[in-house]
Design an enzyme around this catalytic site. Sequence first.
Site, PDB file in Angstrom:
ATOM      1  N   ARG A  90       5.680 -18.429 -11.077  1.00 39.21           N
ATOM      2  CA  ARG A  90       6.012 -17.000 -11.067  1.00 39.21           C
ATOM      3  C   ARG A  90       6.340 -16.481  -9.675  1.00 39.21           C
ATOM      4  O   ARG A  90       6.790 -15.348  -9.535  1.00 39.21           O
ATOM      5  CB  ARG A  90       4.866 -16.191 -11.684  1.00 39.21           C
ATOM      6  N   ARG A 103     -11.882  -7.894  -9.319  1.00 42.09           N
ATOM      7  CA  ARG A 103     -11.528  -9.150  -8.645  1.00 42.09           C
ATOM      8  C   ARG A 103     -12.445  -9.344  -7.438  1.00 42.09           C
ATOM      9  O   ARG A 103     -12.124  -8.924  -6.332  1.00 42.09           O
ATOM     10  CB  ARG A 103     -10.066  -9.113  -8.212  1.00 42.09           C
ATOM     11  N   GLU A 148      -6.489 -18.592 -19.554  1.00 42.86           N
ATOM     12  CA  GLU A 148      -5.257 -18.544 -18.767  1.00 42.86           C
ATOM     13  C   GLU A 148      -4.596 -19.915 -18.621  1.00 42.86           C
ATOM     14  O   GLU A 148      -3.691 -20.095 -17.809  1.00 42.86           O
ATOM     15  CB  GLU A 148      -5.520 -17.930 -17.390  1.00 42.86           C
ATOM     16  N   HIS A 163       0.819  -1.209   0.000  1.00 44.56           N
ATOM     17  CA  HIS A 163       0.000   0.000   0.000  1.00 44.56           C
ATOM     18  C   HIS A 163       0.854   1.261   0.000  1.00 44.56           C
ATOM     19  O   HIS A 163       0.461   2.290  -0.557  1.00 44.56           O
ATOM     20  CB  HIS A 163      -0.953   0.006   1.194  1.00 44.56           C
ATOM     21  N   CYS A 177      -6.184  -8.907 -19.535  1.00 42.76           N
ATOM     22  CA  CYS A 177      -6.258  -8.257 -18.229  1.00 42.76           C
ATOM     23  C   CYS A 177      -5.067  -8.602 -17.340  1.00 42.76           C
ATOM     24  O   CYS A 177      -5.013  -8.193 -16.188  1.00 42.76           O
ATOM     25  CB  CYS A 177      -7.562  -8.617 -17.518  1.00 42.76           C
ATOM     26  N   ASN A 215      -0.747 -13.570 -16.686  1.00 47.92           N
ATOM     27  CA  ASN A 215       0.088 -14.018 -15.567  1.00 47.92           C
ATOM     28  C   ASN A 215       0.080 -15.544 -15.460  1.00 47.92           C
ATOM     29  O   ASN A 215       1.120 -16.201 -15.493  1.00 47.92           O
ATOM     30  CB  ASN A 215      -0.396 -13.407 -14.245  1.00 47.92           C
ATOM     31  N   ASP A 216      -1.130 -16.110 -15.342  1.00 52.40           N
ATOM     32  CA  ASP A 216      -1.229 -17.570 -15.251  1.00 52.40           C
ATOM     33  C   ASP A 216      -0.925 -18.249 -16.578  1.00 52.40           C
ATOM     34  O   ASP A 216      -0.341 -19.331 -16.606  1.00 52.40           O
ATOM     35  CB  ASP A 216      -2.614 -17.984 -14.753  1.00 52.40           C
ATOM     36  N   ARG A 220     -15.249 -10.502 -12.301  1.00 53.27           N
ATOM     37  CA  ARG A 220     -14.809 -11.895 -12.314  1.00 53.27           C
ATOM     38  C   ARG A 220     -15.372 -12.609 -11.093  1.00 53.27           C
ATOM     39  O   ARG A 220     -15.260 -12.114  -9.968  1.00 53.27           O
ATOM     40  CB  ARG A 220     -13.271 -11.969 -12.298  1.00 53.27           C
TER      41      ARG A 220
END
Length: 543
Positions: free
Chosen positions: A465, A296, A431, A189, A502, A454-455, A332
């Site tokens: 990863r 998400r 993915e 953050h 995305c 990513n996946d 999602r």
Amino acid sequence: MKIIHGIGASKGIAIGKLTLCLNIDDHIQKKTITDVEAELSRLDEAKAASVEALNAIYMKALKRVGEANSMIFQIHIMMLQDEDFYGSIRNVIKEEKVNAEYAAWKTGRQYSEMFAHMDDEYMRGRASDVIDISKRLIRNLDTRLANGLDSLSSPSIVAAVDLMPSETVQMDKEMVLAFITKEGSKSSHSAILARTMGIPAVVGLADQFAQFSDGDDIIVDGISGDVILSPDEKTLSDYRVKQGEFNRHQQELKLLKGTKAITKNGVQIEINANIGHPEDVDLVLENDADGIGLFRSEFLYMESKQFPSEEEQYIAYKTVLEKMNGKRVIIRTLDLGADKQVPYLDLPHEDNPAMGLRAIRICLDRQDLFITQLRALLRASTFGKLAIMFPMIISVDEVRQIKSLIEKVKSDLTKEKIAFAPDFELGIMIETPASVMISDELAKEVDFFSIGTNDLTQYTLAVDRMNHCISKLFDSRHPAVLRMIEMTAKSAKKAGIWVGICGESAADTSLTEFYVKIGINELSVTPSSVLELRKAVQQIDLK
């Protein structure tokens, strides 16, 4: 002169003198106590003072960084009042008969370690939040350990082992030129707040941090992640030029608000934003995104102690749709399991959770849980332009099961005379290599694809990863990954549906032209990357 490499967490360039901040860890002493009740009373007083201070910081943050970024301090209050966390501190005092400062420090470290070893990057970023809370308690227990960030006498580059969100938001931008930290990640953050506030930052300097001393002349390059110690005159001159160029670039990006991402030869790309919380919509609107390409929803579950009710979810989805005022919002369905665990879900232990019971597999296995979310989504659909997206799809049968459940929910809502929109879009995430290879069949079942790079990169290259030992092998520009994306785009075009990206590589401007060429229709990125990506699209000339 020496160049030290870290992680560029917030873009920008700063030149100035270094101010080293006190490290609480170096001043914590473990003391044996005899009066346990008195020590618990001290802790309770420190907790009350901390909650009061956090409320004040929250109000200040609202004015400085907006609602989306200030909500973290409300979460800090909730964490501080959490029975497990605060109860653990009290138990250390009771069982070990030690001072409250040490108990808060020990518990904070234990919880932080737990978060830091989670696979999910977002959850790893929460490790710093726990430390922030414990440090705040410690400072209220011992005022000698108060931080000096709010009393800088001249503009400085701040150096600390780590900077907590509450410390970052209290920074006076006129006095803090930049900050560097030994610890930290891009997803913490503090890093997010630094980007929002426009303060250059380099984090994760690790052991190299020991080379800095109070009063050092340094340059912080938040773009490259470099920190230059004792720069020579030529380097200083070069970086002053870079600094001016960067500042002009940021002002130019703001001029792109209200424009569209259209290439020189007329191809338009939709640039959307990824969010994890309803409060993030403010940042989406501030950066003029075309819509939300990924909400998400699992974070509604991860930040709750129990399954969020249909009503709680409905309110969250309704809020986002209303705020977006007719712009498309892709939500999602819950992507839990693997690296995103919630205790109340009570999932079995798995040796390889990334390939185990996760995402849509949980939803189809626990249909009561899934139907609750679907009901909330459909009820909210009347308040905006909703699209629902399902993660980790590997077969046509899964999609047909989902569509069957949606029809059941529609039927139930109709019987109950509860309104829902008749025309929302259904999409799936691509993915896995399996979903790519059968993308021509999947495209016949849905309205859109969204590629989670990513996946997809992880599964295509067989590279974890999260494994630092092989992190150099994780490459979303690998030809195999790009061919997977191109194959998916061709299947989508042939079926007449749109396709987006995305994952993290959507923001990689070195790939933007490739994505446009192969027929990608939409790119969804962090809100702060929207205008930069819009500019990249506008500069493309496919002729």
